[in-house]
Design a protein around this motif. Structure first.
Motif, PDB file in Angstrom:
ATOM      1  N   GLU A  57      -2.909   7.299   6.381  1.00  0.00           N
ATOM      2  CA  GLU A  57      -3.877   6.554   5.587  1.00  0.00           C
ATOM      3  C   GLU A  57      -3.147   5.536   4.718  1.00  0.00           C
ATOM      4  OE1 GLU A  57      -7.544   7.484   2.441  1.00  0.00           O
ATOM      5  OE2 GLU A  57      -5.997   8.996   2.840  1.00  0.00           O
ATOM      6  N   SER A  58      -3.655   4.312   4.697  1.00  0.00           N
ATOM      7  CA  SER A  58      -3.090   3.245   3.866  1.00  0.00           C
ATOM      8  C   SER A  58      -3.959   3.069   2.632  1.00  0.00           C
ATOM      9  CB  SER A  58      -3.018   1.946   4.660  1.00  0.00           C
ATOM     10  OG  SER A  58      -2.414   0.929   3.902  1.00  0.00           O
ATOM     11  N   ILE A  59      -3.372   3.310   1.464  1.00  0.00           N
ATOM     12  CA  ILE A  59      -4.136   3.287   0.206  1.00  0.00           C
ATOM     13  C   ILE A  59      -3.682   2.076  -0.616  1.00  0.00           C
ATOM     14  CG2 ILE A  59      -4.735   4.570  -1.866  1.00  0.00           C
ATOM     15  CD1 ILE A  59      -3.881   7.110  -0.405  1.00  0.00           C
ATOM     16  N   PRO A  60      -4.607   1.194  -0.997  1.00  0.00           N
ATOM     17  CA  PRO A  60      -4.206   0.025  -1.799  1.00  0.00           C
ATOM     18  C   PRO A  60      -3.698   0.429  -3.172  1.00  0.00           C
ATOM     19  CG  PRO A  60      -6.594   0.199  -1.685  1.00  0.00           C
ATOM     20  CD  PRO A  60      -6.057   1.233  -0.739  1.00  0.00           C
TER      21      PRO A  60
ATOM     22  N   PRO B 281       0.816  -1.219   0.000  1.00  0.00           N
ATOM     23  CA  PRO B 281       0.000   0.000   0.000  1.00  0.00           C
ATOM     24  C   PRO B 281       0.845   1.262   0.000  1.00  0.00           C
ATOM     25  CG  PRO B 281       0.110  -0.905   2.203  1.00  0.00           C
ATOM     26  CD  PRO B 281       0.827  -1.892   1.312  1.00  0.00           C
ATOM     27  N   ALA B 282       0.250   2.331  -0.485  1.00  0.00           N
ATOM     28  CA  ALA B 282       0.865   3.655  -0.380  1.00  0.00           C
ATOM     29  C   ALA B 282       0.411   4.288   0.935  1.00  0.00           C
ATOM     30  CB  ALA B 282       0.452   4.525  -1.563  1.00  0.00           C
ATOM     31  N   LYS B 283       1.310   5.021   1.564  1.00  0.00           N
ATOM     32  CA  LYS B 283       1.001   5.673   2.830  1.00  0.00           C
ATOM     33  C   LYS B 283       0.917   7.179   2.613  1.00  0.00           C
ATOM     34  CE  LYS B 283       1.322   1.796   5.239  1.00  0.00           C
ATOM     35  NZ  LYS B 283       0.173   1.197   5.947  1.00  0.00           N
ATOM     36  N   ARG B 284      -0.160   7.778   3.108  1.00  0.00           N
ATOM     37  CA  ARG B 284      -0.359   9.213   2.993  1.00  0.00           C
ATOM     38  C   ARG B 284      -0.854   9.767   4.328  1.00  0.00           C
ATOM     39  NH1 ARG B 284       2.043   8.066  -0.792  1.00  0.00           N
ATOM     40  NH2 ARG B 284       1.719   8.585  -2.989  1.00  0.00           N
ATOM     41  N   TRP B 285      -0.438  10.992   4.632  1.00  0.00           N
ATOM     42  CA  TRP B 285      -0.870  11.649   5.854  1.00  0.00           C
ATOM     43  C   TRP B 285      -2.178  12.394   5.590  1.00  0.00           C
ATOM     44  CZ3 TRP B 285      -0.103  11.473  10.855  1.00  0.00           C
ATOM     45  CH2 TRP B 285      -0.528  12.517  11.661  1.00  0.00           C
TER      46      TRP B 285
END
Length: 409
Positions: free
Chosen positions: A148-151, A136-140
């Motif tokens: 936030e964990s984005i698939p 996943p990509a990680k974004r604040w």
């Protein structure tokens, strides 16, 4: 384009046959193996929840009007939940992915990754990471003050002129389109008229494969390739095995044909290209001075080394590239009594065997029956080669010293 029931033929095979016929009706593909591969890739999109890897489909051609966009039209009409775009932002794509993601379809991908595209590293990273689950990509999130964990996992097809980045093609089934030759004809594709017929095939694929998700997820098909190629092609082989009839054999033949074609077209990274060119330069020599090696590399008019500066590849740049493979220059005494900084052929052998083995090397290893050995601690080059290092100050006492002294047995 309804599925025609044939006595003794499994329903899955009949659906794949129907999809195969639709592809060849609208598009001229470069080979029968390419048709089979695209057929299986489209089918695999309908079972995405079962796969550990999401193979990319790269549709590329050397020029315009090679059928790339037309093939993408047919893929869009028959794949699972198509998400087609010409130029979407990474944020828009991220927000479109979920646990049962759409199939990403990118037309004119050369405008995204071409030399004039100016980066797009984030999108490339998404496409690379999305080949495998649990990346996943990680974004604040500033609104909730949380991470936030984005698939990123999703199957994707990319169409464009020329090759895609190596990191994408290494994870892809590559279809090299060609302009139609005189006499090659296809049916015209009209979106409003033809897409509903093709969506009917997509519905049949979904009904068949979604009912078999547990079996597909547990499948461990016998693969004719290894490593990342096996990861990429495994969903396609699993679908073929589930379909039965002639598809398992045709699927494995397609794997071998298209991976061999990709390998013959793959010149590797710039580092691997350097290793290959150094192997050529060392033909008939056990040691070369740095100056001599650079002369041999830079003298090839078709090699990329002349682009490394006004005078081509330099000693410093050569050293930096080779250091990545644990190859370093040393002080060498040559048979004519001269001394100079240079490289020993024996220091390249391990890297050659690992990164650019020749077919002869592979045959010899197979004949000897010697399995690959685990890596061992690297000893100093002078100890490895039984070679006395020159301190750079003294003069050789032997008027004809060997370039490499052998260690006593």
């Amino acid at each position: 384009m309804d599925v025609v029931a044939v006595p003794g033929r499994p329903m899955g095979a009949a659906i794949l046959d129907s999809l195969h016929a639709a592809l060849t009706r609208y598009v001229i593909l470069p080979s029968p193996a390419a048709v089979d591969a695209v057929t299986l890739w489209i089918a695999a999109t309908h079972a995405q929840p079962a796969w550990a890897h999401a193979p990319r489909l790269v549709i590329r051609g050397p020029e315009k009007r090679c059928g790339k966009s037309r093939l993408l039209d047919v893929v869009e009409s028959t794949c699972h939940d198509p998400f087609i775009t010409v130029n979407s932002s990474p944020a828009a794509i991220y927000r479109s992915l979920n646990d049962d993601p759409p199939t990403m379809l990118v037309d004119e991908a050369d405008t995204i990754f071409g030399q004039a595209a100016g980066g797009n590293e984030e999108l490339r990273g998404l496409l690379n990471a999305g080949h495998q689950r649990n990346r996943p990509a990680k974004r604040w999130d500033v609104n909730t003050n949380t991470v936030e964990s984005i698939p990123t996992f999703a199957m994707a097809a990319l169409a464009g002129i020329g090759a895609m980045p190596d990191t994408i093609e290494d994870r892809a089934v590559i279809i090299r389109m060609r302009r139609r030759a005189p006499g090659e004809t296809v049916s015209p594709y009209r979106h409003k008229r033809d897409r509903p017929r093709l969506r009917a095939i997509a519905h049949q694929l979904r009904t068949w494969l979604r009912a078999d998700l547990p079996a597909l997820e547990a499948a461990e098909p016998e693969m004719p390739v290894e490593d990342r190629a096996a990861d990429t092609w495994e969903p396609l082989i699993a679908v073929a095995d589930r379909a039965g009839s002639h598809w398992p054999k045709r699927a494995r033949a397609a794997v071998l044909a298209l991976t061999a074609e990709a390998a013959s077209d793959d010149r590797g990274s710039i580092g691997v290209r350097l290793l290959v060119d150094c192997r050529t330069a060392f033909t008939g020599h056990t040691a070369l001075s740095t100056a001599n090696l650079l002369t041999r590399l830079n003298s090839d008019p078709e090699a990329p080394w002349r682009e490394y500066g006004h005078g081509g590849l330099t000693a410093i740049k050569l050293g930096k590239l080779l250091a990545e493979y644990d190859i370093r220059s040393c002080n060498v005494r040559f048979t004519d009594g001269t001394q100079a900084k240079g490289y020993l052929k024996s220091h390249f052998v391990d890297a050659w065997n690992r990164y650019c083995p020749t077919p002869l090397t592979a045959v010899n290893t197979a004949e000897e029956g010697e399995p690959s050995q685990p890596s061992q601690p690297s000893h100093p080059w002078s100890e490895r080669d039984g070679y006395t290092a020159w301190d750079g100050l003294s003069r050789p006492t032997d008027p004809h010293p060997p370039a490499v002294r052998q260690a006593p047995k």
